[in-house]
Design a protein around this motif. Structure first.
Motif, mmCIF file in Angstrom:
data_model
loop_
_atom_site.group_PDB
_atom_site.id
_atom_site.type_symbol
_atom_site.label_atom_id
_atom_site.label_comp_id
_atom_site.label_asym_id
_atom_site.label_seq_id
_atom_site.Cartn_x
_atom_site.Cartn_y
_atom_site.Cartn_z
ATOM 1 N N ALA A 73 -20.304 62.527 80.674
ATOM 2 C CA ALA A 73 -19.104 62.284 81.368
ATOM 3 C C ALA A 73 -18.314 61.309 80.610
ATOM 4 O O ALA A 73 -16.807 61.351 80.879
ATOM 5 N N GLU A 74 -18.547 61.027 79.737
ATOM 6 C CA GLU A 74 -17.728 59.934 78.731
ATOM 7 C C GLU A 74 -17.507 58.631 79.691
ATOM 8 O O GLU A 74 -16.521 58.177 79.542
ATOM 9 N N ASP A 75 -18.424 58.302 80.416
ATOM 10 C CA ASP A 75 -18.014 57.197 81.574
ATOM 11 C C ASP A 75 -18.829 56.097 80.809
ATOM 12 O O ASP A 75 -20.155 56.030 81.283
ATOM 13 N N THR A 76 -18.309 55.220 80.104
ATOM 14 C CA THR A 76 -18.963 54.117 79.315
ATOM 15 C C THR A 76 -19.554 53.247 80.482
ATOM 16 O O THR A 76 -20.682 52.454 80.086
ATOM 17 N N ALA A 77 -18.489 52.827 81.506
ATOM 18 C CA ALA A 77 -18.968 51.966 82.520
ATOM 19 C C ALA A 77 -20.475 52.183 83.189
ATOM 20 O O ALA A 77 -21.371 51.213 83.330
ATOM 21 N N LEU A 78 -20.567 53.421 83.643
ATOM 22 C CA LEU A 78 -21.768 53.740 84.313
ATOM 23 C C LEU A 78 -22.958 53.946 83.261
ATOM 24 O O LEU A 78 -24.115 53.553 83.614
ATOM 25 N N ALA A 79 -22.590 54.472 82.152
ATOM 26 C CA ALA A 79 -23.785 54.444 80.918
ATOM 27 C C ALA A 79 -24.450 52.942 80.557
ATOM 28 O O ALA A 79 -25.449 52.984 80.709
ATOM 29 N N GLY A 80 -23.498 52.020 80.835
ATOM 30 C CA GLY A 80 -24.036 50.931 80.682
ATOM 31 C C GLY A 80 -24.692 50.368 81.693
ATOM 32 O O GLY A 80 -25.774 49.587 81.587
ATOM 33 N N ASN A 81 -24.147 50.701 82.788
ATOM 34 C CA ASN A 81 -24.898 50.057 84.155
ATOM 35 C C ASN A 81 -26.372 50.778 84.192
ATOM 36 O O ASN A 81 -27.305 50.209 84.607
ATOM 37 N N ALA A 82 -26.283 52.060 83.601
ATOM 38 C CA ALA A 82 -27.639 52.784 83.866
ATOM 39 C C ALA A 82 -28.725 51.944 82.888
ATOM 40 O O ALA A 82 -29.710 51.875 83.186
ATOM 41 N N LEU A 83 -28.384 51.435 81.722
ATOM 42 C CA LEU A 83 -29.013 50.804 80.695
ATOM 43 C C LEU A 83 -29.541 49.469 81.316
ATOM 44 O O LEU A 83 -30.413 48.945 81.149
ATOM 45 N N ALA A 84 -28.455 49.010 82.007
ATOM 46 C CA ALA A 84 -28.680 47.652 82.897
ATOM 47 C C ALA A 84 -29.857 47.583 84.019
ATOM 48 O O ALA A 84 -30.657 46.793 84.144
ATOM 49 N N PHE A 85 -29.854 48.776 84.406
ATOM 50 C CA PHE A 85 -30.916 49.144 85.404
ATOM 51 C C PHE A 85 -32.254 49.215 84.629
ATOM 52 O O PHE A 85 -33.326 48.540 85.229
ATOM 53 N N LEU A 86 -32.159 49.852 83.667
ATOM 54 C CA LEU A 86 -33.402 50.064 82.766
ATOM 55 C C LEU A 86 -34.108 48.791 82.440
ATOM 56 O O LEU A 86 -35.118 48.574 82.409
ATOM 57 N N ALA A 87 -33.015 47.905 81.923
ATOM 58 C CA ALA A 87 -33.328 46.578 81.331
ATOM 59 C C ALA A 87 -34.035 45.690 82.527
ATOM 60 O O ALA A 87 -35.103 45.091 82.210
ATOM 61 N N TYR A 88 -33.481 45.851 83.797
ATOM 62 C CA TYR A 88 -34.163 45.145 84.832
ATOM 63 C C TYR A 88 -35.481 45.487 85.149
ATOM 64 O O TYR A 88 -36.238 44.631 85.391
ATOM 65 N N GLN A 89 -35.618 46.804 84.996
ATOM 66 C CA GLN A 89 -36.996 47.029 85.320
ATOM 67 C C GLN A 89 -37.953 46.833 84.078
ATOM 68 O O GLN A 89 -39.060 46.410 84.498
ATOM 69 N N THR A 90 -37.496 46.947 82.909
ATOM 70 C CA THR A 90 -38.338 46.943 81.661
ATOM 71 C C THR A 90 -38.653 45.430 81.549
ATOM 72 O O THR A 90 -39.833 45.150 81.115
ATOM 73 N N VAL A 91 -37.894 44.290 81.683
ATOM 74 C CA VAL A 91 -37.819 42.922 81.236
ATOM 75 C C VAL A 91 -39.481 42.377 81.556
ATOM 76 O O VAL A 91 -39.824 41.630 81.192
ATOM 77 N N SER A 92 -39.681 42.729 82.872
ATOM 78 C CA SER A 92 -41.007 41.987 83.313
ATOM 79 C C SER A 92 -42.224 42.232 82.473
ATOM 80 O O SER A 92 -43.281 41.740 82.530
ATOM 81 N N GLY A 93 -42.050 43.728 81.794
ATOM 82 C CA GLY A 93 -43.298 43.950 81.190
ATOM 83 C C GLY A 93 -43.228 43.853 79.768
ATOM 84 O O GLY A 93 -44.099 43.644 78.901
ATOM 85 N N ASP A 94 -41.876 43.896 79.272
ATOM 86 C CA ASP A 94 -41.651 44.088 77.646
ATOM 87 C C ASP A 94 -40.189 43.013 77.772
ATOM 88 O O ASP A 94 -39.362 43.979 77.734
ATOM 89 N N ARG A 95 -40.685 41.839 77.381
ATOM 90 C CA ARG A 95 -39.165 41.021 77.437
ATOM 91 C C ARG A 95 -38.414 41.371 76.192
ATOM 92 O O ARG A 95 -37.219 41.406 76.522
ATOM 93 N N GLN A 96 -38.709 41.596 75.034
ATOM 94 C CA GLN A 96 -37.869 42.076 73.955
ATOM 95 C C GLN A 96 -37.156 43.163 74.198
ATOM 96 O O GLN A 96 -35.935 43.190 73.772
ATOM 97 N N ALA A 97 -37.960 44.214 74.888
ATOM 98 C CA ALA A 97 -37.001 45.600 75.019
ATOM 99 C C ALA A 97 -36.151 45.434 76.070
ATOM 100 O O ALA A 97 -35.178 45.990 76.234
ATOM 101 N N GLY A 98 -36.442 44.699 77.241
ATOM 102 C CA GLY A 98 -35.623 44.290 78.055
ATOM 103 C C GLY A 98 -34.284 43.656 77.943
ATOM 104 O O GLY A 98 -33.167 44.085 78.163
ATOM 105 N N ILE A 99 -34.576 42.734 76.832
ATOM 106 C CA ILE A 99 -33.400 41.890 76.277
ATOM 107 C C ILE A 99 -32.324 42.962 75.475
ATOM 108 O O ILE A 99 -31.233 42.871 75.580
ATOM 109 N N GLU A 100 -33.096 43.808 74.544
ATOM 110 C CA GLU A 100 -32.202 44.660 73.778
ATOM 111 C C GLU A 100 -31.516 45.607 74.511
ATOM 112 O O GLU A 100 -30.509 46.022 74.369
#
Length: 273
Positions: A73-100
């Motif tokens: 959709a070329e919606d960069t804000a929503l694309a960024g938020n999707a990644l933020a959700f993934l980071a929030y889920q990931t960071v407890s198991g893989d801290r470096q991947a969560g930060i990246e």
């Protein structure tokens, strides 16, 4: 307040209905992209509900689908938020991947994103840093979130960031300093923010009180930690979310070493019941 266990099927059904509509629709490119943005947002809602009720694999799949739809959709804000959700889920198991992933979410939305969007993504980046024990980076991201919030004026913000305000930032600030074992910074931020929370927001309030109890434990204020934990248990009773009890479990284990105190014995009995 409803938890993910109450809302997941509803949000998933809405997402699936929109997905079917887009698959069968004949429309202009502009309408198609607008529908993809709706689909992306619905996938995030369903993903968060899945995360909240413990369906981690479903949450990951929905966040990834949200990112794919937002990119198309070329919606960069929503694309960024999707990644933020993934980071929030990931960071407890893989801290470096969560930060990246959290850093990529900020870069994806970009410096021209609405202030509310930048504030949300920066505070999620702060959380990733805090979980990894990086205090300087955490403080820098929290400051960036605060600066973004200060820019909000009468300009329209996406509806999905309407809940991001100074109280939410105070909650995240307190949570971050709790993770970093800095109770003198965490407790005032959490107490100030929680004073504004109505008990009707039982899921959120009980969850955030778990960090307050954690900080009181770190400060050696055992009776106060027990009192806050007891209140959090009361609020979380009957809420269809796994997260408050997951967060309270380690606090209760640490309280177990102080069961000679009447306040602690009482809350441990309540938790067992």
């Amino acid at each position: 307040m409803l938890g993910g266990g109450d809302t997941y099927r509803v949000y998933l059904g809405e997402y699936q209905a929109t997905k079917a509509l887009i698959r069968d629709a004949t429309c202009s490119e502009g309408t198609y992209k607008a529908l993809l943005s709706v689909l992306s947002e619905q996938a995030q809602q369903a993903g968060w509900a899945a995360f909240d009720c413990g369906r981690q694999a479903d949450a990951t799949g929905l966040y990834e689908a949200s990112h794919t739809a937002a990119v198309e959709a070329e919606d960069t804000a929503l694309a960024g938020n999707a990644l933020a959700f993934l980071a929030y889920q990931t960071v407890s198991g893989d801290r470096q991947a969560g930060i990246e992933t959290a850093a990529r979410s900020c870069a994806t939305a970009g410096p021209d994103a609405a202030p509310g969007v930048r504030a949300l993504l920066q505070e999620r980046l702060a959380w990733a840093y805090a979980v990894a024990g990086l205090a300087t980076e955490t403080e820098r991201a929290l400051a960036a979130a605060e600066s973004a919030l200060a820019e909000i004026d009468d300009a329209p913000q996406p509806d999905w960031v309407a809940w991001v305000d100074r109280n939410e930032l105070s909650i995240m600030t307190g949570r971050c300093w709790t993770e970093l074992r800095r109770p003198l910074r965490a407790v005032p931020a959490l107490e100030t923010a929680l004073a504004e929370y109505d008990d009707a927001h039982a899921r959120d309030k009980s969850l955030y009180m778990s960090w307050l109890a954690d900080s009181y434990m770190a400060a050696g204020e055992i009776e106060q930690a027990a009192t806050v934990t007891s209140r959090a248990l009361d609020l979380s009773a009957g809420v269809a979310s796994v997260r408050p009890r997951e967060r309270l479990a380690p606090v209760l284990r640490r309280l177990g070493g102080h069961r000679a105190l009447p306040e602690v014995a009482e809350v441990l009995e309540k938790a067992q019941a």
